[in-house]
Scaffold this active site. Structure first.
Site, PDB file in Angstrom:
ATOM      1  CG  ASN A   7      -1.863   1.177   1.266  1.00 15.20           C
ATOM      2  OD1 ASN A   7      -1.827   2.053   0.407  1.00 15.20           O
ATOM      3  ND2 ASN A   7      -2.715   1.215   2.271  1.00 15.20           N
ATOM      4  NE  ARG A  91      -6.424   1.622   0.233  1.00 15.91           N
ATOM      5  CZ  ARG A  91      -6.362   2.782   0.868  1.00 15.91           C
ATOM      6  NH1 ARG A  91      -5.208   3.255   1.295  1.00 15.91           N
ATOM      7  NH2 ARG A  91      -7.454   3.486   1.071  1.00 15.91           N
ATOM      8  CG  HIS A 180     -12.761   3.427   3.857  1.00 11.76           C
ATOM      9  ND1 HIS A 180     -13.507   4.445   4.423  1.00 11.76           N
ATOM     10  CD2 HIS A 180     -11.459   3.765   4.057  1.00 11.76           C
ATOM     11  CE1 HIS A 180     -12.706   5.339   4.932  1.00 11.76           C
ATOM     12  NE2 HIS A 180     -11.456   4.971   4.731  1.00 11.76           N
ATOM     13  NE  ARG A 241      -9.810  12.448   4.650  1.00 12.12           N
ATOM     14  CZ  ARG A 241      -9.645  11.145   4.400  1.00 12.12           C
ATOM     15  NH1 ARG A 241     -10.676  10.313   4.528  1.00 12.12           N
ATOM     16  NH2 ARG A 241      -8.463  10.682   4.028  1.00 12.12           N
ATOM     17  CD  GLU A 384      -8.915  -1.350   4.427  1.00 18.86           C
ATOM     18  OE1 GLU A 384      -9.065  -0.734   3.364  1.00 18.86           O
ATOM     19  OE2 GLU A 384      -8.590  -0.810   5.502  1.00 18.86           O
TER      20      GLU A 384
END
Length: 401
Positions: A7, A91, A180, A241, A384
């Site tokens: 990743n 990813r 996600h 965020r 993941e």
């Protein structure tokens, strides 16, 4: 088969090496501060110990080479030769509407990822640098890309389109993509395995609540809506965020603060959310601690945070004509017991009822709902990387046939 999962971010590389015979993790760690001073790799050893090694890493090529060097290290490595790695899975955050499933890396795939950099400039550029670094260092090893938004590609057009001129979608690919995806995919399938139900018969709401957070509505195994949008900024209030905000508030603030578009985007991504409300931290553990000490702004932030999750759960229950399962996952969702309780309370009208004692757990697979709850509320730690490893294994197997 041994699969290396990478990743690659703008200045980092996380990695896990799997033996797919039993899906065991042979090695894991991460490179940080690529292109910056004091770059290093942190390696997690089998005994839980963490080893940090400083290095000069001007580009991702040196970062990937350092991962390979550590994997081959006689003391802390897991391989005798890089030839033991059968494939590398990556990813990729943004596949746009070019990539709706995982795929073997080709020149055309790399070009497609590059063409989408405008939609995710920090993420996709880093992913591409990682892909090309492996190309150079292991040119004969197959690579696979697993796209973060691919699981959400089943959304209907009326859910993913924005109410702006349709030409903007055709010309500039402006639409809701969602992110996600590997996490939502993993936990939605895993919870059905746990409960012994067929995912094709279930209405599932998955809550991936971490520093970045998103909710997805999954009906019959397919995503019909998700909270993030063109970018990961939309939807829930997050660590730093803002989540959903009136676009006019954005232009108003730009005028008042004298900010250019990219400056405003950085402000909404990095200085807003929980951090912006409290001025304390973007880490929900810090906010919970401050709330327990009587900090009013921390308390307000928690109320705002859980209220928005509750709203999305209610909206997605409406969109699916009910809900059978709610899943909590990711760093905050797996560990903040009070947050889960507050987000699910006063929702008995939907058939949601948590058991307070069962909810007092962290990071384990467990049913959290009461026996008389019509909706099963379940904690499922996400994985993941194993989704990426499985997709990589499947595609490489087919490649060799």
């Amino acid at each position: 088969m041994k699969i290396l999962v990478l990743n690659c971010g703008s200045s980092s590389i996380k990695y896990k090496l799997y033996d797919m015979a039993d899906e065991s993790v042979l090695a894991q760690g991460g490179v940080e501060r690529i292109g910056l001073d004091e770059a290093f790799i942190k390696v997690k050893l089998d005994n839980g110990e963490k080893r940090q090694i400083m290095a000069d890493l001007p580009t991702h090529k040196e970062g990937v080479a350092l991962v390979f060097k550590v994997l081959l290290d006689p003391e802390i490595g897991a391989l005798k030769s890089l030839d033991e790695i059968d494939a590398v899975g990556h990813r990729i955050v943004q596949g746009g509407d070019l990539f709706e499933k995982s795929c073997i890396v080709t020149k055309e795939v790399e070009d497609g990822i590059e063409s989408l950099i405008d939609l995710a400039p920090v993420h996709n550029a880093g992913h591409l640098r990682g892909l090309r670094a492996v190309d150079e260092l292991m040119p004969h090893t197959p690579q696979v890309t697993v796209f973060d938004n691919a699981f959400h590609s089943t959304m209907p057009d009326y859910a993913y389109l924005y109410a702006v001129p349709y030409d903007f979608y055709k010309k500039y690919h402006v639409r809701r993509y969602g992110f996600h995806g590997t996490s939502h995919r993993y936990v939605s399938h895993r919870v059905c395995e746990m409960l012994g139900v067929d995912i094709k018969t279930q209405r599932i709401i998955t809550c991936h609540i971490g520093n970045g957070a998103s909710v997805a509505a999954i009906k019959g195994g397919k995503v019909i809506d998700t909270s993030m949008g063109l970018t990961p900024l939309a939807g829930l209030m997050m660590g730093s965020r803002s989540g959903d905000i009136d676009p006019s508030a954005v232009t108003y603030l730009m005028e008042k603060l004298g900010k250019q578009p990219q400056e405003m985007a950085d402000f909404l991504n990095k200085e807003s959310g929980v951090l912006g409300i409290t001025g304390i931290s973007s880490d929900m553990r810090d906010i919970e601690n401050a709330d327990n000490e009587g900090n009013k702004m921390a308390h307000l932030a928690l109320q705002m945070y859980t209220y928005r999750i509750k709203k999305y759960i209610g909206a997605y229950a409406a969109a699916m004509n009910g809900v059978d399962i709610i899943v909590w996952t990711a760093g905050v969702g797996e560990n903040q017991t009070g947050l889960r309780w507050d987000a699910c309370k006063d929702m008995e009208y939907l058939g949601i009822k948590l058991d307070k004692e069962r909810n007092e757990c962290r990071g384990v697979e467990k049913i959290l709902s009461a026996d008389d709850s019509k909706v099963k509320v379940v904690l499922v730690p996400t994985d993941e990387e194993i989704v990426i490893a499985r997709d990589t294994q499947e595609l490489v197997k087919n490649l060799k046939k």
